[in-house]
Motif scaffolding. Structure first.
Motif, short mmCIF file in Angstrom:
data_model
loop_
_atom_site.label_atom_id
_atom_site.label_comp_id
_atom_site.label_asym_id
_atom_site.label_seq_id
_atom_site.Cartn_x
_atom_site.Cartn_y
_atom_site.Cartn_z
N ALA A 111 0.84 -1.20 0.00
CA ALA A 111 0.00 0.00 0.00
C ALA A 111 0.87 1.25 0.00
CB ALA A 111 -0.95 0.00 1.20
N LEU A 112 1.97 1.22 0.74
CA LEU A 112 2.88 2.36 0.76
C LEU A 112 3.54 2.54 -0.61
CD1 LEU A 112 4.58 1.86 4.25
CD2 LEU A 112 2.79 3.52 3.63
N ALA A 117 1.77 6.52 -7.06
CA ALA A 117 0.80 7.56 -7.40
C ALA A 117 1.44 8.95 -7.33
CB ALA A 117 -0.42 7.48 -6.47
N ARG A 118 2.26 9.16 -6.34
CA ARG A 118 2.95 10.45 -6.18
C ARG A 118 3.91 10.69 -7.35
NH1 ARG A 118 3.34 15.59 -4.15
NH2 ARG A 118 5.54 16.11 -4.04
N ASP A 175 2.27 1.71 -3.44
CA ASP A 175 1.24 2.25 -4.33
C ASP A 175 1.11 3.76 -4.14
OD1 ASP A 175 0.69 -0.24 -5.42
OD2 ASP A 175 -1.09 -0.59 -4.18
N ARG A 176 1.21 4.23 -2.91
CA ARG A 176 1.17 5.68 -2.65
C ARG A 176 2.36 6.38 -3.30
NH1 ARG A 176 0.50 6.31 3.61
NH2 ARG A 176 1.66 8.21 3.17
N LEU A 177 3.53 5.77 -3.18
CA LEU A 177 4.73 6.34 -3.81
C LEU A 177 4.56 6.39 -5.33
CD1 LEU A 177 7.54 4.59 -1.74
CD2 LEU A 177 6.84 7.00 -1.62
#
Length: 159
Positions: free
Chosen positions: A138-139, A145-146, A141-143
């Motif tokens: 999940a982390l 997206a950023r 995926d956040r990276l």
């Protein structure tokens, strides 16, 4: 190693990149040859995820120059994994489409990679570690997206 260094964004970036590279290399070497190169499979993956694309759009998505992609596309088409056809709105432009054979090849490869990962996870990680792995995903995926939202901010400072 100091606690400050081990928790810095730079150190985290280096460790993450190295870990992802090792995992990808391990996955490639653990699987039997499938008849396509990683670059070819990458192109097939873009076509699978994004649908029909012009060669220029595909080059932009893949982050490569069109000239670099041209030979790769010829090989993919020769294998019957993708086809070209005229764009319905502009007959001068060509669009690439994933064929059934290309989708089958890609699906087989993805399923082999997932099965290899599944076996390794089952043999190596406890239930708690598997939950931690999902949290790490999940982390990541956040990276991701950023990075997609602000690619210029991902450029490294040469100093």
């Amino acid at each position: 190693m100091s606690a400050k260094k081990s928790s810095s964004p730079r150190h985290s970036a280096v460790v993450l990149r190295e870990s992802l590279s090792r995992l990808n290399r391990s996955l490639r070497s653990a699987l039997p040859p499938i008849g396509a190169t990683p670059s070819q499979l990458g192109v097939l993956g873009y076509l699978f995820r994004h649908g029909e694309l012009t060669p220029t759009e595909l080059a932009q998505q893949a982050g490569v120059r069109l000239q670099t992609l041209t030979r790769l596309l010829a090989l993919i088409e020769a294998e019957g994994w993708a086809t070209r056809h005229a764009d319905v709105t502009d007959g001068r432009r060509q669009r690439l489409r994933l064929t059934t054979a290309g989708a089958r090849l890609l699906t087989t490869y993805v399923h082999q990679r997932e099965a290899s990962l599944e076996a390794s996870i089952a043999a190596s990680l406890s239930t708690d570690e598997q939950r931690t792995l999902l949290e790490a995903c999940a982390l990541m995926d956040r990276l991701s997206a950023r990075l997609q939202a602000a690619p210029a901010s991902a450029e490294a400072d040469p100093s």
